[in-house]
Design a protein around this motif. Sequence first.
Motif, PDB file in Angstrom:
ATOM      1  N   PHE A 360      -5.783  -2.365   7.899  1.00 16.37           N
ATOM      2  CA  PHE A 360      -5.756  -2.350   6.436  1.00 16.37           C
ATOM      3  C   PHE A 360      -4.885  -3.514   5.943  1.00 16.37           C
ATOM      4  O   PHE A 360      -3.748  -3.685   6.357  1.00 16.37           O
ATOM      5  N   HIS A 380      -7.251   3.618   1.802  1.00 17.33           N
ATOM      6  CA  HIS A 380      -5.990   4.092   1.240  1.00 17.33           C
ATOM      7  C   HIS A 380      -6.235   4.664  -0.151  1.00 17.33           C
ATOM      8  O   HIS A 380      -6.784   3.986  -1.018  1.00 17.33           O
ATOM      9  N   LEU A 385      -3.921   7.087   4.308  1.00 14.85           N
ATOM     10  CA  LEU A 385      -5.257   6.691   4.747  1.00 14.85           C
ATOM     11  C   LEU A 385      -6.109   7.934   4.940  1.00 14.85           C
ATOM     12  O   LEU A 385      -5.703   8.905   5.579  1.00 14.85           O
ATOM     13  N   GLU A 411      -9.191   0.477   7.048  1.00 10.97           N
ATOM     14  CA  GLU A 411      -8.784   0.345   8.442  1.00 10.97           C
ATOM     15  C   GLU A 411      -9.944   0.771   9.326  1.00 10.97           C
ATOM     16  O   GLU A 411     -10.503   1.861   9.151  1.00 10.97           O
TER      17      GLU A 411
END
Length: 481
Positions: A360, A380, A385, A411
């Motif tokens: 991320f 996020h 997350l 991510e």
Amino acid sequence: MLTFFLVHPLIIAAVLVMVDLSLWRWLGVDRPVLRMCSRVAVFAAFCWVLTAAGISPLQPPLWPEDAILNLMATIVGIAWWLFAARTLTVVLGHGLTSRGGHTARLLHDVMGAAIFLMAVVGAAAYVLQLPVKGLLATSGAMAIVVGLALQSTLSDVFSGIVLNTTKPYEVDDWIAIDGVEGRVVEIDWRSTHLLTSLGSMAVVPNSLAAKAKILNLSRPGNAHGVSVLMAIPSNVRPRRAIDALEKALQGTRALLPGFTPKVSVKSSHLEYNEYELKGYIASLSHKTEVRNLMFDLAHRHLEASGISWGLAPGIQAWSRPRRLLEDVRVFRSLGIEERDRLAGHMTPVDYQANEVLLAFGEVADCLMILSTGVVSVSIHDGERLVEAGRMGPGEVLGEEGILAEAHSRGEFRSLTSGRLFRIERGLLGAQLEPSSDLHLALDNLVHQREEIREAVVAKKPVSAKRGGFLAWLQKKREPSA
């Protein structure tokens, strides 16, 4: 007043009956207790009128010399038996409904019919002084004849009583009876009505339902099984096929995490082996959608592991990078020669489970195409997350950094081991110019993923489309020829 009751008992009784019917209709079904109380009160008043008039329902009229008065007393006596039967039926019906709900309707109707039959016999015996033994013998013989003529119908009726007593299914349950699957919309005297997934109404006789194997898909209500069968050539080693199919199940985010999905060999044949993928979902309304997703992911992971079903000679000769460029929609704008050139310069990278492929906030310096394995995508939401989707073979990541050197909004972490291919920025060259088709395709992919990110952050439901990472994969992939 008493003289009026004595002279006009039939009129008073008729008035009470009309009052009872009016109250029954006015109170409505929303107030069952008041309806029952009103009926009991009117019946008590009816009994008081008979007592005041000197009429007893347990003996014949006392005025044989007065034909009119005798007829009135006879009618009122018979009415008492019928009124008593109806009142008792209402009281018993209220008790059954409060305990068993609407499923006790059939039992209530049968009890009501039996009570009215006894009331008719009682009125004939006590008020009309008829020979009940002969009447019962005649009615018994008639019952045998009628029973033989209506054997099938009676079987359905009593089977319906058994079904409503044992409750293998209820209204709104999704069930399968003798191969007929649908939602229960009604259970009546004769049959069970199922609304199938095609919108048609299936009527299953209760006698058949009582004998058949019933599969209730709505119980337990917290999980519903869903399965897919895959036929794989028999020359493929089962362990290899099972590994690929297990990755397909891991990539199906719609499956409930609390229930372990499984892959098993269903049957073995000379030309192919049949494998079953089984998992659980929270709602039956998503069953078809999840099955389609499981089937597509299974096909993609099997293809990524090198398992094929007799592809055309030209396609079969392609390398794995070349096949990926052919499958990924964003590269369809490139010519065949350009795709051949890129395939020759794509760099393979192996990764292990629980490895961050793109962090991320990181700026990607290349395009990455997943070849094998499953990758979880998390975004996020302002606090932490949260997983937004899962990716599989043939899906792209890193487009934000390639287009505008932007930071990754998610991510990308591997759930299984696998392999991806890198396409360096320099290999794309002029294809990344704002006016190029590839630039437009990648930009469209960025916008689609941004919409998904906003929907997840806002906690809005996003339907999972066929084949992969939520909504955009439906547009990104097309089935191979």
